[in-house]
Design a protein around this motif. Structure first.
Motif: not given
Lengths: 891, 234
Positions: A875-886
């Protein structure tokens, strides 16, 4: 039962009476004797004794002496009932119940309340007051006593409609007779001090003739002396005084569907009172008793009256009324039989003798009282032609006429092909048709038309009404007779068919209902089905009320939200009353009859569990005996189903409790296991080393020491998880977000697992120039650590673990892949639920907290987590995070 | 330490926790035992049959089967001593596995010395089964042939039931005996529910044997499980 033995029921009653509230009745022979005056005087005495007394209602009729007596007594304000725009003053029952005095004065017991009041009659108000533990002083004139009603109307010629049932009068603990000499009464009348609502002027004067008054006084005196007699008997029983006791009398009275039964019943009650006897009202169900609507209504009215008169009701089947009555009389040791005797003999009784004759012939040692019927009663029933038999459908009329014309033309065209007799036979066809289709009236008219046509066209001399030969007259007579008979038989048949259909409809309604209600597991669904089925069966809107969590009555279902019973506040109040008192209320009942709906409590043996309400149209209420009966049957079915449902809900509740107990146990077990396993490594390693250092090689010592540090790290992780969970639950977890490199986060997270990862191939792939993520550092490391821990735990030793990070728009996803067994699709959502794994153990130990903590943390950070199948297994657990504002200039 | 009987003894560790297996492996091999590991019940049963262990250390929280199943299964064909190693939460299971034939238990977290002592008692117990009629624990002596009990040389007068109860404890010195096991062996299988009965006799025995019955030296209570006579070598 002989009355000279101390009767256990009497003893019980006595015990009850000692605690019971008291009803005191001031009885007068007629208006004007000064009952209210006497009552108020007593009231003053009570107040002086310190009794908490209020006046609920007092009629002074403007008499000065009486008004003066009201001084110094607490008078509750009257209630105003709005009836068709007129404000009518009524006693404020609710106010008295709320004030809850020890004793309340309620004048005019026989009063009928204004429509819209809670009860139809004031004595019912008094009943409720007594039930609420409030003692009552009240007044009554002898003419209002149910069993004396006929006697009074015979004496005075005035029919009093406002009667109070004897069974209620029996409740009075004390009857005080208020009496003045007749001449004083007449003098008072002349002074204008006597008030009688129904009568005025000359009529009043007629009523107050000395003869009338003397007779009424005698009635009143006799009633009181009888009551005193009875009380004496009771007293002697109570005090177990032996002595000569009169043999107990028992009066048997027959009730049937006759409207004249009312008089017979009242006569029986009077007789029983004089004899101090009990009354048995017997209803013999003969096979002949056809269930005619009217008969049933009359019968139920008579049964109700018998109940009100305090009679014991016995219903038994019997082929012959006389035989059954005599048998019952001997079985129950009745000493008196009261029978009604109609003025008009039935045809059949000429041969067999009337019921009275036969009872007389058969009974031995029993006094028979025969109450003659009187002709003034409206003749109802059989002689009335049913309206339905007078209504013809146009199509039927057309068919009959066409048939008649067709036969006539046919006969004329074919000439001598049909004989005259054949023609007569042919003319019977339309008669049969008419009888079958429309009943007696149509068949008679048709047969007359047939005879005329036959006579005119086929009986010489043709085209005239005359007949050449007399024997045709016989044909005509037979013809008409056939018409009448077919009509009668067909009509009867039709009626029977209609009744069978009605009965079948009723049965099928009940069957459908109980069938629909068997498999219901939800209260609102049950209520919905009930209202739909009930309104279908009764033909009017229905509602179901069920008490909610706070025991307030909630409207559970209504099939027509626009119906009055579904939204009107007053209607709801009626339902609440029915629920609280476990009695039917509303339209067509004795309580709050002004409502548009009838409300039936759904009662089980232990409690009332709801209310069924049905809106009844104006005419329905009084005449819908059948509907009421059906409603009662439906109520039974619904109660049964509701009871069953409540039982299964309670069972479910218990099961839920058990389940949650099981979960708590599982949580404790798992946390304790998770804590004690690393603790065991630590304690075990330390105790192995203690004082035994020479036993182990250098290498073994290093391993034991490593085991200690691994155990400590593992415990730390678990403690962190528990603390996080506690913070998440309490809502005090607030991420402090900043910009961090994913590489850094992964570095810190994987460092924790250096031991566990020693024999694993860990590959970390991050996209080049991956933008930083905007997260809380510690919390995100915790997420990663949990996912790495899982990847190690759930995959075989030596297998690969892969971590990859890549960016997509302003999101960055980090995946943790293992080569374990993978997660079935059905579990892909559920594994993120707290403790899911505890209830669905898969073999690997754990607290069941890790993934749910990850999900909660990520949610707080504005990220997300999901699980996918790893290509090639695992299995593959995928975590999605917000990128820091440029940041300008840096990228 | 009487190393002669123990050296080279083979110990099978059945535990799903890698850390525990590793710890036991290192610590027990350090003391000269040969250690075999099994990660679940199925592998444990296979190794118990093929590796001929002298002692089995069994964890109750196995992923694939209940510890009780493992004990029952082994007891069908082997008398090998089984020591249960578990956290306290498996109390009920602990008793049922002891009743099913496990010889002793150790609660996690455990001191290595304690475990070692149990292992030794188990090995000796199985070696001495059916051996000497004289058993000695501290100052307490029992002569199974003469039916005689002495405490520091003085004879202790015991009722037949007290003697039978003490005999069971002495014969299994160092190992726990559950309430059920004691009741069955002393009173017969019909009395297995009457723990109160047992408590009364233990109390009487302690009065006769212990200098301070509230701090017993001989008849030790295993809370919720049963009683134990300490190892003779302590």
């Amino acid at each position: 039962m002989d009355s000279h033995r101390p009767d256990p029921e009497v003893i019980l009653d006595r015990l009850k009476a000692e605690q019971k509230t008291r009803l005191t009745m001031f009885l007068g022979a007629c208006p004007g004797v000064g009952k209210t005056f006497a009552m108020l005087q007593s009231a003053h005495e009570r107040v002086e004794e310190g009794v908490d007394l209020v006046i609920g209602w007092a009629d002074t009729h403007g008499r000065k002496e009486t008004i003066a007596l009201l001084d110094g007594l607490e008078y509750l304000p009257r209630d105003k009932v709005n009836y068709k725009g007129i404000l009518i003053e009524e006693m404020d029952l609710e106010g008295i119940l709320a004030r809850k005095p020890a004793l309340v004065v309620v004048d005019e017991l026989a009063h009928t309340n204004a429509p819209g009041s809670r009860h139809k009659r004031r004595y019912q108000d008094v009943e409720e007051l007594l039930d609420a533990g409030i003692s009552v002083y009240t007044t009554l004139n002898i003419q209002h006593l149910e069993s004396l009603n006929d006697a009074v109307s015979q004496i005075t010629g005035i029919t009093v409609r406002e009667t109070v049932p004897d069974s209620f009068i029996e409740r009075a603990d004390l009857v005080q007779l208020v009496d003045i000499p007749v001449d004083v009464l007449i003098k008072r009348l002349n002074e204008g001090k006597v008030y009688m609502p129904q009568l005025a002027g000359e009529a009043l004067r007629n009523f107050f003739r000395p003869g009338n008054l003397n007779a009424l006084r005698e009635l009143a005196l006799r009633f009181v002396s009888q009551k005193v007699d009875r009380e004496l008997v009771e007293y002697r029983q109570r005090h177990d005084i032996e002595g000569t006791w009169p043999a107990a009398d028992r009066v048997l009275v027959c009730i049937g569907p006759s409207p004249f039964g009312i008089r017979v019943l009242r006569a029986a009650r009077r007789l029983a009172d004089t004899l101090n006897a009990e009354v048995i009202a017997a209803h013999i169900e003969t096979p002949r008793f056809e269930a005619r609507q009217e008969d049933r209504e009359n019968l139920s009215a008579n049964v109700k009256l018998a109940e009100e008169l305090g009679a014991e009701i016995v219903s038994l089947p019997g082929k012959d009324v006389a035989e059954a009555v005599v048998e019952l009389a001997s079985e129950r040791n009745a000493t008196h039989i009261v029978l009604g005797h109609p003025r008009h003999h039935k045809l059949k009784e000429i041969a067999t003798g009337s019921v009275v004759d036969r009872v007389l012939a058969r009974s031995k040692g029993v006094s028979i009282h025969v109450i003659p019927g009187d002709g003034s009663l409206p003749q109802t029933g059989r002689k009335r032609i049913r309206l339905s038999s007078l209504v013809f459908r146009p199509s039927d009329v057309a068919v009959i006429l066409v048939l008649l014309i067709f036969i006539t033309v046919l006969g004329k065209i074919t000439g001598k092909f049909f004989s005259t007799t054949d023609m007569a036979m042919l003319y019977l066809l339309p008669v049969l048709y008419a009888g079958a289709r429309s009943g007696i009236v149509a068949s008679v008219i048709t047969s007359v038309l047939g005879v005329l046509a036959f006579d005119i066209f086929f009986v010489p001399p043709y085209y005239s009404l005359g007949v050449a030969s007399l024997h045709y007259i016989t044909t005509f007579v037979v013809f008409i007779a056939v018409g009448i008979t077919t009509g009668l038989i067909a009509g009867r048949l039709k009626e029977q068919v209609a009744e069978t259909n009605a009965a079948m409809t009723k049965t099928s309604v009940l069957y459908d209902l109980s069938k629909d209600l068997t498999a219901i597991s939800d209260m609102s669904e049950l209520a919905r089905i009930v209202v739909v089925q009930v309104s279908k069966a009764i033909g009017s809107p229905a509602v179901v009320y069920v008490p909610g969590v706070d025991n307030e009555l909630d409207l559970m279902a209504a099939n027509d939200p626009a119906a009055r019973i579904a939204f009107d506040k007053n209607e709801r109040a009626v339902a609440v009353w029915a629920f609280e008192h476990s009695q039917e209320a509303g339209n067509g009942t004795e309580t709050l009859p002004g409502a548009s709906g009838i409300y039936l409590p759904l009662k089980t043996e232990v409690a009332t569990i709801g209310v069924l309400g049905v809106e009844l149209s104006e005419g329905d209420a009084r005449r819908s005996f059948e509907k009421r009966e059906l409603l009662e049957r439906i109520t039974d079915v619904v109660t049964l189903a509701l009871n069953k449902l409540l039982f299964s809900l309670a069972e479910q509740h218990m099961k839920n409790l058990e389940d949650s107990e099981q979960l708590v146990r599982a949580v404790f077990d798992s946390i304790s296991h998770e804590l004690k396993t690393p603790l065991s490594s630590i304690v075990g390693s330390v105790s192995a080393l203690e004082g035994n250092e020479h036993v182990f090689t250098e290498e073994q010592r290093a391993e034991l020491l490593a085991s200690i540090s691994t155990g400590a790290t593992r415990m730390n992780r678990l403690v962190n998880n528990l603390l996080d969970m506690a913070r998440l639950e309490s809502g005090s977890l607030r991420p402090r977000e900043d910009s961090y490199d994913v590489q850094d986060l992964l570095g810190v997270a994987t460092a924790e697992f250096s031991d566990e990862l020693a024999n694993r191939k860990l590959s970390i792939n991050t996209e080049e120039s991956l933008p930083p993520v905007h997260v809380d550092f510690d919390l995100t490391v915790r997420v990663f650590a949990n996912l790495i821990d899982n990847a190690i735990k759930y995959s075989p030793d030596g297998s690969d673990i892969g971590i990859a990070a890549l960016s997509q728009d302003d999101r960055i996803s980090v995946s943790f892949s293992d080569e374990g067994p993978g997660i079935p699709d059905s579990d892909k959502e559920l594994i993120f639920d707290k403790f899911y794994r505890l209830l669905n153990p898969g073999g690997v130990a754990g607290t069941g907290l890790g993934l749910s903590i990850c999900k909660s943390i990520l949610k707080a950070e504005g990220g997300s987590i999901r699980v996918e199948d790893r290509p090639g297994g695992g299995s593959s657990f995928v975590v999605t995070l917000s990128a820091a504002p440029a940041v300008a200039g840096l990228r | 330490l009487s190393k002669a009987s123990e050296s080279g003894a083979r110990i099978l560790v059945i535990d799903d926790e890698k850390e525990i297996r590793k710890l036991l492996n290192v610590a027990l091999s350090g003391h000269g035992f040969e250690v075999r590991e099994a990660v679940d019940g199925r592998e444990g049963l296979r190794r118990a049959a093929t590796d001929a262990p002298d002692v089995v250390i069994l964890d109750l929280g196995l992923p694939d089967m209940e510890g009780l199943e493992v004990v029952k299964s082994i007891r069908q064909w082997s008398r090998v001593p089984i020591i249960i190693l578990s956290v306290r939460e498996y109390e009920d299971q602990k008793i049922s596995t002891l009743d099913a034939g496990a010889n002793d238990y150790v609660t996690k977290p455990f001191k290595m010395g304690e475990l070692m002592a149990r292992i030794r008692a188990a090995i000796r117990g199985s070696a001495a089964a059916g051996g000497t009629p004289l058993i000695e624990v501290g100052d307490l002596n029992i002569d199974l042939l003469a039916h005689r009990t002495t405490l520091a040389g003085t004879e202790v007068r015991l009722t037949p039931t007290e003697y039978e109860l003490l005999k069971q404890l002495m014969m299994n010195a160092g190992m726990v005996l559950t309430h059920k096991q004691l009741l069955t062996s002393v009173w017969g299988p019909d009395y297995t529910r009457d723990k109160q009965h047992l408590r009364v006799y233990i109390w009487q025995l302690r009065k006769k044997l212990e200098s301070d019955p509230s701090q017993p030296r001989y008849i030790l209570t295993e809370p919720g499980v049963g009683y134990r006579m300490p190892s003779p070598d302590r």
